[in-house]
Write an enzyme that holds these catalytic residues in place. Structure first.
Site, PDB file in Angstrom:
ATOM      1  N   LYS A 158      49.929  44.977  39.572  1.00 22.20           N
ATOM      2  CA  LYS A 158      49.629  43.557  39.415  1.00 22.20           C
ATOM      3  C   LYS A 158      49.674  43.182  37.943  1.00 22.20           C
ATOM      4  O   LYS A 158      49.161  43.905  37.100  1.00 22.20           O
ATOM      5  CB  LYS A 158      48.243  43.268  40.007  1.00 22.20           C
ATOM      6  CG  LYS A 158      48.109  41.882  40.554  1.00 22.20           C
ATOM      7  CD  LYS A 158      46.819  41.779  41.350  1.00 22.20           C
ATOM      8  CE  LYS A 158      46.369  40.346  41.473  1.00 22.20           C
ATOM      9  NZ  LYS A 158      45.104  40.232  42.208  1.00 22.20           N
ATOM     10  N   SER A 178      40.453  32.933  39.564  1.00 25.64           N
ATOM     11  CA  SER A 178      40.867  33.448  38.256  1.00 25.64           C
ATOM     12  C   SER A 178      42.223  32.861  37.872  1.00 25.64           C
ATOM     13  O   SER A 178      42.484  32.604  36.697  1.00 25.64           O
ATOM     14  CB  SER A 178      40.956  34.977  38.289  1.00 25.64           C
ATOM     15  OG  SER A 178      39.701  35.531  38.578  1.00 25.64           O
ATOM     16  N   ARG A 204      36.097  31.238  50.055  1.00 27.29           N
ATOM     17  CA  ARG A 204      36.114  29.899  49.474  1.00 27.29           C
ATOM     18  C   ARG A 204      36.578  28.863  50.474  1.00 27.29           C
ATOM     19  O   ARG A 204      36.000  27.804  50.602  1.00 27.29           O
ATOM     20  CB  ARG A 204      37.049  29.864  48.254  1.00 27.29           C
ATOM     21  CG  ARG A 204      36.474  30.536  47.045  1.00 27.29           C
ATOM     22  CD  ARG A 204      37.524  30.856  46.031  1.00 27.29           C
ATOM     23  NE  ARG A 204      38.412  31.901  46.528  1.00 27.29           N
ATOM     24  CZ  ARG A 204      39.273  32.563  45.785  1.00 27.29           C
ATOM     25  NH1 ARG A 204      39.386  32.259  44.517  1.00 27.29           N
ATOM     26  NH2 ARG A 204      40.010  33.518  46.293  1.00 27.29           N
ATOM     27  N   HIS A 238      32.619  34.193  40.899  1.00 31.63           N
ATOM     28  CA  HIS A 238      32.328  35.627  41.089  1.00 31.63           C
ATOM     29  C   HIS A 238      30.866  35.906  40.733  1.00 31.63           C
ATOM     30  O   HIS A 238      30.182  36.624  41.458  1.00 31.63           O
ATOM     31  CB  HIS A 238      33.195  36.491  40.154  1.00 31.63           C
ATOM     32  CG  HIS A 238      34.658  36.497  40.453  1.00 31.63           C
ATOM     33  ND1 HIS A 238      35.609  36.298  39.473  1.00 31.63           N
ATOM     34  CD2 HIS A 238      35.362  36.708  41.603  1.00 31.63           C
ATOM     35  CE1 HIS A 238      36.820  36.394  39.996  1.00 31.63           C
ATOM     36  NE2 HIS A 238      36.706  36.630  41.292  1.00 31.63           N
TER      37      HIS A 238
HETATM   38  P1  ADP Z   1      40.729  35.891  42.747  1.00 33.23           P
HETATM   39  O1  ADP Z   1      40.987  35.709  44.222  1.00 33.23           O
HETATM   40  O2  ADP Z   1      40.127  34.669  42.104  1.00 33.23           O
HETATM   41  O3  ADP Z   1      41.818  36.527  41.940  1.00 33.23           O
HETATM   42  P2  ADP Z   1      39.336  38.388  43.024  1.00 33.23           P
HETATM   43  O4  ADP Z   1      40.441  39.184  43.577  1.00 33.23           O
HETATM   44  O5  ADP Z   1      38.716  38.901  41.789  1.00 33.23           O
HETATM   45  O6  ADP Z   1      39.583  36.888  42.669  1.00 33.23           O
HETATM   46  O7  ADP Z   1      38.281  38.134  44.174  1.00 33.23           O
HETATM   47  C1  ADP Z   1      37.272  38.995  44.569  1.00 33.23           C
HETATM   48  C2  ADP Z   1      36.500  38.372  45.713  1.00 33.23           C
HETATM   49  O8  ADP Z   1      35.788  37.247  45.222  1.00 33.23           O
HETATM   50  C3  ADP Z   1      37.338  37.845  46.876  1.00 33.23           C
HETATM   51  O9  ADP Z   1      36.611  38.066  48.078  1.00 33.23           O
HETATM   52  C4  ADP Z   1      37.425  36.368  46.603  1.00 33.23           C
HETATM   53  O10 ADP Z   1      37.601  35.633  47.799  1.00 33.23           O
HETATM   54  C5  ADP Z   1      36.062  36.108  45.994  1.00 33.23           C
HETATM   55  N1  ADP Z   1      36.048  34.943  45.121  1.00 33.23           N
HETATM   56  C6  ADP Z   1      36.911  34.640  44.123  1.00 33.23           C
HETATM   57  N2  ADP Z   1      36.581  33.463  43.532  1.00 33.23           N
HETATM   58  C7  ADP Z   1      35.468  33.011  44.189  1.00 33.23           C
HETATM   59  C8  ADP Z   1      34.654  31.831  44.075  1.00 33.23           C
HETATM   60  N3  ADP Z   1      34.951  30.870  43.212  1.00 33.23           N
HETATM   61  N4  ADP Z   1      33.583  31.718  44.892  1.00 33.23           N
HETATM   62  C9  ADP Z   1      33.340  32.684  45.810  1.00 33.23           C
HETATM   63  N5  ADP Z   1      34.069  33.805  45.987  1.00 33.23           N
HETATM   64  C10 ADP Z   1      35.120  33.972  45.196  1.00 33.23           C
END
Ligand code: ADP
Length: 162
Positions: free
Chosen positions: A41, A128, A90, A17
């Site tokens: 959630k 996460s 990803r 992130h």
């Molecule tokens: P997660 O999918 O890990 O629970 P979030 O809902 O917080 O995470 O994701 C927010 C955004 O960040 C989404 O577009 C997700 O694809 C992207 N994201 C999550 N982890 C990564 C990563 N390691 N590298 C790039 N983008 C990421």
């Protein structure tokens, strides 16, 4: 002025992130990191805790604001006068869901575009959920999150604060 929103759960914020945030902040005038307050959630951290951790991690980047939001992203974007949504991709598994979300948001509000950044190869595997899974079993999460976040995560699982 181009204001963009990077929405997510950030439960907790990972190095993946942070990489997307730093790159998006360089490409826009203002980036709002928006923590989704999704009551349904089952999250490890409260929204307030997630906002606080993000603020601490991002205090050195001047054009960033961290906020939480409820409900529809397009409504929040309108309130912030933002027309760009940033998301990270990803792997192909992210693509289908992200495409659907981006198209839905565009139907709801045609002035909104979603910009995708591909994950840095170093973090392409990282989520996460992985962090929580490893931490739950006492594994080393230092490659996944910053030391400050790692400490907060371990506190949640061990109940011990330093
Ligand atoms: P997660 O999918 O890990 O629970 P979030 O809902 O917080 O995470 O994701 C927010 C955004 O960040 C989404 O577009 C997700 O694809 C992207 N994201 C999550 N982890 C990564 C990563 N390691 N590298 C790039 N983008 C990421």
């Amino acid at each position: 002025m181009h204001t963009a929103i990077y929405p997510g759960s950030f439960d907790p914020v990972t190095r993946g992130h942070l990489d997307i945030i730093a790159r998006a902040a360089r490409a826009t005038d203002k980036l709002i990191v928006a923590v989704l307050n999704n009551g349904a959630k089952n999250s490890l951290f409260s929204v307030e805790e997630r906002v606080k951790m993000l603020k601490e991690e991002l205090e050195e980047i001047p054009n960033i604001e961290v906020r939480s939001f409820n409900g529809l992203l397009v409504e929040f974007a309108k309130q912030c006068d933002a027309h760009i949504v940033v998301r990270g991709l990803r792997a192909i598994t992210d693509f289908e869901y992200e495409l659907q979300m981006a198209q839905t948001n565009r139907i709801l509000d045609h002035s909104i575009d979603t910009f995708f950044l591909t994950a840095d190869l170093e973090y392409a595997y990282l989520s996460s959920s992985t962090v929580k899974e490893v931490a739950r079993f006492g594994g080393d999460i230092s490659a996944f999150v910053t030391p400050a976040v790692a400490e907060r995560v371990m506190e949640k699982y061990t109940g011990v604060s330093k």
